[in-house]
Write an enzyme that holds these catalytic residues in place. Structure first.
Site, PDB file in Angstrom:
ATOM      1  N   ASP A  44       0.831  -1.204   0.000  1.00 33.33           N
ATOM      2  CA  ASP A  44       0.000   0.000   0.000  1.00 33.33           C
ATOM      3  C   ASP A  44       0.865   1.253   0.000  1.00 33.33           C
ATOM      4  O   ASP A  44       0.364   2.371  -0.125  1.00 33.33           O
ATOM      5  CB  ASP A  44      -0.989   0.003   1.165  1.00 33.33           C
ATOM      6  CG  ASP A  44      -0.334  -0.092   2.529  1.00 33.33           C
ATOM      7  OD1 ASP A  44       0.908  -0.085   2.603  1.00 33.33           O
ATOM      8  OD2 ASP A  44      -1.076  -0.168   3.537  1.00 33.33           O
ATOM      9  N   SER A  45       2.188   1.061   0.100  1.00 28.67           N
ATOM     10  CA  SER A  45       3.128   2.173  -0.064  1.00 28.67           C
ATOM     11  C   SER A  45       3.023   2.799  -1.444  1.00 28.67           C
ATOM     12  O   SER A  45       3.511   3.913  -1.666  1.00 28.67           O
ATOM     13  CB  SER A  45       4.564   1.688   0.171  1.00 28.67           C
ATOM     14  OG  SER A  45       4.838   0.525  -0.596  1.00 28.67           O
ATOM     15  N   ASP A  83      -0.895  -6.234  -0.343  1.00 26.17           N
ATOM     16  CA  ASP A  83      -1.213  -5.525   0.894  1.00 26.17           C
ATOM     17  C   ASP A  83      -2.713  -5.252   0.956  1.00 26.17           C
ATOM     18  O   ASP A  83      -3.280  -4.688   0.010  1.00 26.17           O
ATOM     19  CB  ASP A  83      -0.480  -4.184   0.912  1.00 26.17           C
ATOM     20  CG  ASP A  83       0.449  -4.039   2.096  1.00 26.17           C
ATOM     21  OD1 ASP A  83       0.288  -4.778   3.079  1.00 26.17           O
ATOM     22  OD2 ASP A  83       1.336  -3.166   2.036  1.00 26.17           O
ATOM     23  N   LYS A 113      -1.221  -9.497   2.858  1.00 31.70           N
ATOM     24  CA  LYS A 113      -0.528  -9.021   4.053  1.00 31.70           C
ATOM     25  C   LYS A 113      -1.431  -8.088   4.838  1.00 31.70           C
ATOM     26  O   LYS A 113      -2.118  -7.244   4.247  1.00 31.70           O
ATOM     27  CB  LYS A 113       0.772  -8.302   3.692  1.00 31.70           C
ATOM     28  CG  LYS A 113       1.575  -7.834   4.932  1.00 31.70           C
ATOM     29  CD  LYS A 113       2.923  -7.275   4.551  1.00 31.70           C
ATOM     30  CE  LYS A 113       2.837  -5.872   4.003  1.00 31.70           C
ATOM     31  NZ  LYS A 113       2.363  -4.875   5.016  1.00 31.70           N
ATOM     32  N   GLU A 115      -1.685  -5.695   8.695  1.00 30.48           N
ATOM     33  CA  GLU A 115      -0.928  -5.072   9.775  1.00 30.48           C
ATOM     34  C   GLU A 115      -1.631  -5.285  11.108  1.00 30.48           C
ATOM     35  O   GLU A 115      -2.855  -5.189  11.190  1.00 30.48           O
ATOM     36  CB  GLU A 115      -0.758  -3.576   9.512  1.00 30.48           C
ATOM     37  CG  GLU A 115       0.061  -3.256   8.276  1.00 30.48           C
ATOM     38  CD  GLU A 115       0.258  -1.758   8.082  1.00 30.48           C
ATOM     39  OE1 GLU A 115      -0.076  -0.983   9.007  1.00 30.48           O
ATOM     40  OE2 GLU A 115       0.745  -1.356   7.006  1.00 30.48           O
ATOM     41  N   GLU A 182       9.067  -4.258  10.791  1.00 28.60           N
ATOM     42  CA  GLU A 182       9.526  -2.966  10.275  1.00 28.60           C
ATOM     43  C   GLU A 182      10.011  -2.066  11.405  1.00 28.60           C
ATOM     44  O   GLU A 182       9.293  -1.803  12.366  1.00 28.60           O
ATOM     45  CB  GLU A 182       8.412  -2.267   9.495  1.00 28.60           C
ATOM     46  CG  GLU A 182       8.841  -0.928   8.924  1.00 28.60           C
ATOM     47  CD  GLU A 182       7.859  -0.344   7.915  1.00 28.60           C
ATOM     48  OE1 GLU A 182       8.095   0.787   7.451  1.00 28.60           O
ATOM     49  OE2 GLU A 182       6.864  -1.025   7.592  1.00 28.60           O
TER      50      GLU A 182
END
Length: 274
Positions: A44-45, A83, A113, A115, A182
């Site tokens: 999502d970056s 993501d 993925k 978070e 991270e």
């Protein structure tokens, strides 16, 4: 043959490093695939790197699906990991399963993925039980940047370090097949990697993780406006050469060095973690 979760578990067992790169389009995916990169993360970056947004929170499911489709078309051997964007899985179990399945059915990703730790363990369990590989993400979690007070190293004291360890155990128990760490201290990442049976992938978390990930644009030095401490520029002239250098340095343990890592934990504090 497509790389698989089983092959990554085998690499951890043999102490062979796993290579991951975040990329967002067909062309870069082809380069990464040709360079034998293990995992391509459609992160999502892309909200910031490609779409020019201020953070990762505004990117939508539809946007993520489009970019994941492009990467899937270019990757024939690499494992494609998508993501799940902000609020595509946090709001309900139904949203979590339906949106995860969209990445598999519509964009042909191989896994997703998410978070978070203990608080999303139930959703990790539901998604993985439906047959979709789930990678967890702890430490600096960009979707929680407003809660964390900005982009900063996590796990620098006893309480926060123990929380990350507890979260890591929880997501593994819930069925996560891999864990991204991270911006956590090197020694903490090393301890977590030794505790878990699943592979750990580090970004700004030192050389003791089972693998490493960087953004394609960052490792090639394409983003002149920003360079995080954990980023190393490998080659901006020839992308293939740059990716091969990154791959080789990860596999040999040259990257990341101390220069690209954070270490805030002393041995006395480390001994108190369990």
């Amino acid at each position: 043959m497509r790389k698989s979760i089983l092959s990554f578990l085998e690499k951890k067992g043999k102490n062979e490093k796993i290579t991951m790169v975040s990329a967002y389009d067909y062309h870069s995916a082809k380069i990464l695939d040709n360079c034998d990169i293990d995992i391509i993360l459609v992160g999502d970056s892309l909200a910031m790197t490609v779409l020019g947004m201020q953070d990762t929170l505004s990117v939508t499911m539809d946007e993520m699906l489009i970019f994941t489709k492009a990467v899937s078309r270019g990757a024939k051997k690499s494992f494609v990991l998508a993501d799940m964007p902000f609020m595509s899985y946090q709001s309900s179990d139904r949203d979590a399963i339906l949106n995860a399945s969209r990445f598999i059915k519509e964009s042909h990703a191989n896994g997703v993925k998410v978070e978070g730790g203990i608080e999303i363990a139930s959703k990790i369990k539901l998604i993985s039980q439906s047959g979709i590989p789930v990678v967890a993400h702890l430490g600096l979690t960009p979707q929680a940047v407003n809660m964390l007070g900005g982009y900063r190293v996590q796990g620098k004291d006893l309480q926060s370090a123990q929380k990350i360890i507890d979260d890591a155990k929880a997501v593994q128990d819930a069925g996560a097949c891999m864990l991204v760490l991270e911006c956590v201290p090197v020694k903490l990442a090393q301890k977590i990697s030794s505790i878990l049976e699943i592979p750990t992938i580090g970004i700004g978390s030192g050389k003791y993780c089972d693998g490493q990930v960087l953004v394609y644009h960052d490792l090639l030095g394409l983003n002149k406006d920003f360079k995080a401490k954990f980023v190393k520029h490998f080659d901006k002239i020839d992308p293939q050469v740059g990716v091969e250098k990154y791959r080789d340095e990860v596999k040999s343990g040259i990257f990341p060095s101390e220069e690209h890592s954070f270490d805030y934990l002393d041995d006395e504090l480390l001994d108190k973690l369990y």
